[in-house]
Write a protein that holds these residues in place. Structure first.
Motif, short mmCIF file in Angstrom:
data_model
loop_
_atom_site.label_atom_id
_atom_site.label_comp_id
_atom_site.label_asym_id
_atom_site.label_seq_id
_atom_site.Cartn_x
_atom_site.Cartn_y
_atom_site.Cartn_z
N SER A 22 0.88 -1.28 0.00
CA SER A 22 0.18 -0.04 -0.03
C SER A 22 0.67 1.23 -0.03
O SER A 22 2.10 1.28 0.42
CB SER A 22 -0.89 -0.03 1.36
OG SER A 22 -0.17 0.00 2.48
N ASP A 23 0.29 2.36 -0.07
CA ASP A 23 0.98 3.70 -0.25
C ASP A 23 -0.08 4.41 0.57
O ASP A 23 -0.60 5.51 0.28
CB ASP A 23 0.92 4.14 -1.71
CG ASP A 23 1.53 5.79 -1.86
OD1 ASP A 23 1.94 6.19 -0.72
OD2 ASP A 23 1.35 6.05 -2.91
N PRO A 24 0.58 4.21 2.03
CA PRO A 24 -0.38 5.03 3.18
C PRO A 24 -0.22 6.55 3.14
O PRO A 24 -1.33 7.28 3.40
CB PRO A 24 0.13 4.40 4.34
CG PRO A 24 1.53 3.84 3.97
CD PRO A 24 1.49 3.65 2.67
N ARG A 25 0.80 7.16 2.50
CA ARG A 25 0.71 8.61 2.37
C ARG A 25 0.46 9.12 1.12
O ARG A 25 0.40 10.41 0.83
CB ARG A 25 2.37 8.97 2.68
CG ARG A 25 2.86 8.83 4.03
CD ARG A 25 4.23 9.54 4.23
NE ARG A 25 5.02 9.11 5.45
CZ ARG A 25 6.02 9.23 5.87
NH1 ARG A 25 6.70 10.25 5.10
NH2 ARG A 25 6.46 9.12 6.81
N ASN A 26 -0.01 8.23 0.06
CA ASN A 26 -0.65 8.62 -1.14
C ASN A 26 0.67 9.78 -1.93
O ASN A 26 0.21 10.41 -2.57
CB ASN A 26 -1.73 9.21 -1.03
CG ASN A 26 -2.85 8.36 -0.78
OD1 ASN A 26 -2.93 7.19 -1.30
ND2 ASN A 26 -3.90 8.73 0.23
N ALA A 32 4.30 0.43 1.97
CA ALA A 32 3.97 -0.28 3.16
C ALA A 32 3.74 -1.73 2.67
O ALA A 32 2.85 -1.79 1.73
CB ALA A 32 3.10 0.03 4.28
N GLU A 68 8.15 0.25 4.36
CA GLU A 68 7.77 -0.49 5.72
C GLU A 68 7.47 -1.65 5.76
O GLU A 68 6.36 -1.99 4.99
CB GLU A 68 6.86 0.51 6.43
CG GLU A 68 6.29 0.00 7.86
CD GLU A 68 5.07 0.67 8.30
OE1 GLU A 68 4.28 -0.11 9.24
OE2 GLU A 68 4.79 1.77 7.92
#
Length: 81
Positions: A22-26, A32, A68
């Protein structure tokens, strides 16, 4: 780098792995990854992470800024649920 491509690289390199990236910070740079594989059995956390880094090889220095990692054996992952 395409998240699905990263998942494929990990899953192709590590036996029976299931990877979710995923790309939690966009922002396309701080990614992550959750990776579950029986291949992690008996390996230290450092060894598990090294397996993932090896799967991504040169992409870790050219396409991925930060990753991460959370790695688990299937039993460890099931115990978390």
């Amino acid at each position: 780098m395409d998240l699905a491509k990263i998942e494929r690289l990990i899953e192709e390199a590590i036996a029976d792995a299931e990877a979710t990236v995923s790309d939690p910070r966009n922002d396309g740079e701080h990614l992550a990854a959750l990776v579950v594989s029986p291949a992690f059995e008996g390996k230290t956390l450092v060894q598990q992470h090294q397996m993932v880094y090896d799967a991504l090889s040169d992409h870790m220095t050219t396409d991925i800024h930060a990753l991460e990692l959370k790695t688990y054996t299937p039993a460890e992952y099931d115990a978390r649920q």
